[in-house]
Design an enzyme around this catalytic site. Sequence first.
Site, short mmCIF file in Angstrom:
data_model
loop_
_atom_site.label_atom_id
_atom_site.label_comp_id
_atom_site.label_asym_id
_atom_site.label_seq_id
_atom_site.Cartn_x
_atom_site.Cartn_y
_atom_site.Cartn_z
N ALA A 35 9.04 9.24 2.34
CA ALA A 35 9.57 9.94 1.46
C ALA A 35 9.77 11.61 1.77
CB ALA A 35 9.38 9.55 0.00
N ALA A 92 3.16 2.94 -5.32
CA ALA A 92 3.10 1.92 -6.44
C ALA A 92 1.95 1.12 -6.42
CB ALA A 92 4.40 1.11 -6.71
N SER A 96 0.84 -1.14 -0.07
CA SER A 96 -0.11 0.15 -0.02
C SER A 96 1.10 1.06 0.22
CB SER A 96 -0.96 -0.04 1.09
OG SER A 96 -0.18 -0.04 2.33
N HIS A 103 19.67 3.04 1.52
CA HIS A 103 18.51 3.83 1.42
C HIS A 103 17.50 3.20 0.32
CE1 HIS A 103 16.01 7.58 1.20
NE2 HIS A 103 16.47 7.86 -0.15
N ARG A 156 20.40 5.33 -8.90
CA ARG A 156 19.10 6.03 -8.88
C ARG A 156 19.32 7.55 -8.84
NH1 ARG A 156 14.71 7.60 -5.04
NH2 ARG A 156 16.21 7.37 -3.32
N ARG A 200 24.80 10.50 -5.78
CA ARG A 200 24.70 9.97 -4.35
C ARG A 200 25.84 9.12 -4.13
NH1 ARG A 200 18.33 8.77 -3.29
NH2 ARG A 200 17.77 11.08 -2.98
N GLU A 250 17.72 18.90 -7.00
CA GLU A 250 18.39 17.93 -5.89
C GLU A 250 19.45 17.28 -6.74
OE1 GLU A 250 15.80 14.84 -4.40
OE2 GLU A 250 14.49 16.15 -3.23
N HIS A 282 22.36 6.66 1.19
CA HIS A 282 22.09 7.99 1.29
C HIS A 282 23.45 8.63 1.77
CE1 HIS A 282 20.32 11.82 1.38
NE2 HIS A 282 19.43 11.47 0.51
N LYS A 319 1.09 -5.64 4.83
CA LYS A 319 1.47 -6.27 5.98
C LYS A 319 1.48 -5.22 7.23
CE LYS A 319 6.32 -6.38 5.34
NZ LYS A 319 7.48 -7.23 5.44
#
Length: 510
Positions: A58, A28, A25, A351, A386, A290, A126, A240, A47
């Site tokens: 986030a 996505a 939940s 992260h 990422r 990163r 960022e 991170h 769960k």
Amino acid sequence: MKRYLYSGETENLKREQCDVLVIGSGIAGLYSALHINPEHKVMIVTKTKVDGSNSWLAQGGIASVIAPDDFFDSHIEDTLVAGAGLCDRKAVEVLVDEGPKNIQELIADNVPFDHNPEGDLEITREGGHSHRRIVHAGGDATGRETTKRLGEIAMSKKNIEVKFETYMVDILTDEKGVCGALVNDGEYKIIECRNMILATGGIGHIYLSSTNPAGAIGDGICSAARAGAEIFGMELVQFHPTTLAIGSMENSERAFLISEAVRGEGGILRNQRGEAFMQGKHPRADLAPRDIVTRAILSEMKKEHLDNVWLDVSSMDEEFFKHRFPTIYQKCHDEGIDVPREYIPIRPSQHYQMGGIQTDLDGKTNVEGLYAAGECAWTGIHGANRLASNSMLECLVFGRRAAEYINGHFRTSEGGVKAGRDESTGKCSEIDNKQLEVRKIVSEYANAVRTRKGLAEGKKLMDEISEKADKLKLVNPEDYDYYNMVCTAKMILDGANERKESIGAHYIED
Ligand SMILES: Cc1cc2nc3c(=O)[nH]c(=O)nc-3n(C[C@H](O)[C@H](O)[C@H](O)COP(=O)(O)OP(=O)(O)OC[C@H]3O[C@@H](n4cnc5c(N)ncnc54)[C@H](O)[C@@H]3O)c2cc1C
């Protein structure tokens, strides 16, 4: 690897049916569920409660080409550069091209994105981005505000049922592919379905220090692997650079993130002597990708025998900082750090998981009827590293594409699903307190800086643990957690040993 975790009787299990089963939940899961045609019955099984996801935590925002001076090609290029040559260009183009329409949809759905006093959408920058393209909500609570709103909408829909605190244990398959899932919500049940979207998030909690919540152990990825799905790139784990350095790593429940957006607004990393050590290390200095910032911090810490370095936010005035980063401001003050005047002690933590369940551009896996979206999937958009704020965008773009593909290729449920079971005879009591052992091995040998020798040693240890775990009889969700952590750790160390080149977040020192 076991095929099933469940080891109980299979004849008298309760049964429920749905057309599309969504596991998770976070953004996505919720967003994909909302894009399934309303005539189909959707069940979301999760769960935890609504706040137990990475999505909820986030901070910084969602990247997309929204600003008038920004370009699609620039967002594509920034993503490819961060991905260090491992991105799938086609997937990146889809992500970037379809980004703006999904942001517009969130705006239309009343996700409360922040606006400036003139009434325009606030757009920030960022690390790794060459333009301002990050929209945010609640200052630094973008994930919470987006998840909350999507959750409200999902729960108001007649065709969607959300089952909280329900653990998906096993994916059930037959000769036609996916036919259901075995779940536990206090009792074991079969949910029959022919279409399933896994949106189970990340793996962070298998590391000693991570920004992820305790439930993020890769269990969705492991259940997919057990059902025959292909997994790719598990060694590609992102750290991170800036998490709050308070207390020991081993005892910390969850590392508190100091968002990249703080550096986007002028925060500067400093060492013990007050030097801005990112200057000269990369053309984008503090806003370098990163993995580069993480390694620079670790190198400073090693050189000076320190547990942390510092983030200097004194260029921002207090009112601005408090308004722009209310969660971070409050947390720092709770910990006795008088921001923006005092420096924030920071260190890197796990992260994000770039690798995962391999999918095509419609979220399809190699198992008929099984789809994956969000952090648990490998679509190829993140490559070896990422780019900041691309992950919530991935949840939106590819969660929606999976749902739209299912709408066009719907598989009807037939009932009569059989559950499989594990026949192992070992004792589950042998599992007690073993989670820490796994977390220590992964943290020591598959961290942000790796060595060939260490990876071989880590793999040897995980192979031994995994062999023993395969023989155990598992009887409850704590046992399943342990087994899934072992599987996730083994996939990371196996992948890291197989990948010979040093690339992006998979950085090999020697
Ligand atoms: C502190 C923090 C800050 C971040 N900041 C940003 C940011 O600013 N921008 C950005 O783009 N990304 C950010 N990220 C990353 C981003 O939040 C996540 O990658 C993304 O939200 C993942 O969404 P998801 O829906 O794939 O998974 P999640 O949101 O993690 O949801 C996973 C769901 O699956 C459920 N689940 C897992 N296993 C099972 C099981 N076996 N049975 C039932 N349910 C299960 C969980 O309960 C949960 O509901 C951040 C992450 C963290 C931790």
